[in-house]
Design a protein around this motif. Sequence first.
Motif, short mmCIF file in Angstrom:
data_model
loop_
_atom_site.label_atom_id
_atom_site.label_comp_id
_atom_site.label_asym_id
_atom_site.label_seq_id
_atom_site.Cartn_x
_atom_site.Cartn_y
_atom_site.Cartn_z
N VAL A 151 35.26 36.17 53.87
CA VAL A 151 35.14 36.93 52.46
C VAL A 151 35.88 38.20 52.52
O VAL A 151 35.91 38.94 53.55
CB VAL A 151 33.74 36.84 52.10
N SER A 152 36.41 38.57 51.32
CA SER A 152 36.88 39.80 51.14
C SER A 152 36.77 40.32 49.84
O SER A 152 36.02 39.49 49.02
CB SER A 152 38.41 39.94 51.37
N ALA A 153 37.42 41.21 49.36
CA ALA A 153 37.14 42.03 48.04
C ALA A 153 38.56 42.23 47.27
O ALA A 153 38.43 43.19 46.41
CB ALA A 153 36.25 43.26 48.32
N ASN A 154 39.49 41.56 47.75
CA ASN A 154 40.82 41.83 46.98
C ASN A 154 41.59 40.70 46.89
O ASN A 154 42.00 39.89 47.97
CB ASN A 154 41.71 43.07 47.68
N LEU B 256 39.62 49.32 49.46
CA LEU B 256 38.19 49.59 49.37
C LEU B 256 37.76 50.67 50.53
O LEU B 256 37.15 51.67 50.23
CB LEU B 256 37.47 48.57 49.76
N GLN B 257 37.78 50.32 51.96
CA GLN B 257 37.21 51.27 52.85
C GLN B 257 38.19 52.43 53.03
O GLN B 257 37.34 53.63 53.38
CB GLN B 257 37.22 50.45 54.18
N SER C 233 39.81 45.25 44.80
CA SER C 233 39.71 46.60 45.25
C SER C 233 40.98 47.36 45.12
O SER C 233 40.90 48.81 44.94
CB SER C 233 39.34 47.00 46.69
N GLY C 234 42.27 46.74 45.06
CA GLY C 234 43.46 47.42 44.78
C GLY C 234 43.58 48.04 43.60
O GLY C 234 43.95 49.09 43.35
N CYS C 235 43.11 47.26 42.65
CA CYS C 235 43.11 47.79 41.12
C CYS C 235 42.16 48.88 41.09
O CYS C 235 42.33 49.98 40.51
CB CYS C 235 42.69 46.60 40.11
N GLY C 236 40.91 48.79 41.79
CA GLY C 236 39.76 49.83 41.57
C GLY C 236 40.63 51.14 42.06
O GLY C 236 40.08 52.35 41.56
#
Length: 406
Positions: free
Chosen positions: A377-380, A312-313, A248-251
């Motif tokens: 779990v996470s997304a980065n 992300l958030q 998410s950091g890249c996104g």
Amino acid sequence: MQTTLADFIKNTPDGDTAQEILGKCVHCGFCTATCPTYQLLGDELDGPRGRIYLIKQVLEGKAVTAKTQMHLDRCLSCRSCESTCPSGVEYGRLADIGRRVVDARVQRPLAERLARGALKELLPRRWLFTPAMKAGQLLRPLLPKAVQEKVPPRQEAGAWPRRQHTRRMLLLDGCVQPAMAPNINAATARVLDALGVQLIVAPKAGCCGAIRHHLSDEAGGLADMRRNIDAWWPQIEAGVEAIVMTASGCGSTVKEYGHLLRHDAAYAEKAARVSALTRDLSEILPEFTAALAARLKAPIGARVAYHPPCTLQHGQQIRGKVEAILRAAGVDVQLCADSHLCCGSAGTYSVLQPELSHRLREDKLAKLAATGAELIVSANIGCLTHLQAGTATPVQHWIELIDRAL
């Protein structure tokens, strides 16, 4: 907030952006309630409102000091304040401008210059970072604890699908993630392959530009962005549906390409197109929720604590999508108390501000543990590595859970 810009920045792109952002701030202080560093330190200058005042003074030509630099350095750039602000102040963009101006005027101590220089040169270059990470993993038991935290055990990625599909999407492989957690992108490719989508990696694409950009190396960050645009453009012209982000950091950064390159005549239009095509993985999978559930042999059934990354958030303003995808797969998803607060990773922050970073991690892990979950779990990639270093509970990207279930 009325601002009279100094001549050095007046009528420049950064000056115009800063003027507009500062004009939206009404001094309300709502932002302090959700600022992690203000919560820890209780200093107005370590909250968004105080930092905005510091940046305003700098841009008006007031003296710049090491103390100004220190308070800006302590900011995580988590952008939680943006989610809270009723006036729509784009604090993250303002902070980047302020840091660049301050760093140009205040020379850091030699140790800081060396550390920041090493991060800017090593992390974005996979040909340097990957062998360094492999060496670190080989010698991990012998490394000091502080270094071990940044070197996760070696991970096998598994097979990358070879099938061709009519539906095609690009994937940003990234700079550090392939060496630190190669299974994330491979798992993403396998899940989307099962759903009839082919993921394509452009070999010449690399770091999204966030590392250099947030370390005040604007030229280096923009060069990374232009390289990625060039690498992706042939596939974009060939009709790929999206550019998928598993970090998410890249996104968050790639979605800013259109803004950051808006004054570049050669890249402005392409950058805007790239930003428009960019999707976090959690924005892609909702289309496939029914198909995904049908492919699962049985509901996953695990109790999982989900840590939503700040990028992300707050950065991308995406909330609830990961939880919905996991719940559709039968996962008991829990959000911890104060889930809006940063875990302390924040890109290079955990290296440059270890004491504050560790305090934030301890608080986050305690609240995650209170959910009773058996898995986090996470997304980065930054959050995953940072959290795992502080707990024995497994920490993974949420797509790896879906991949295993399939």
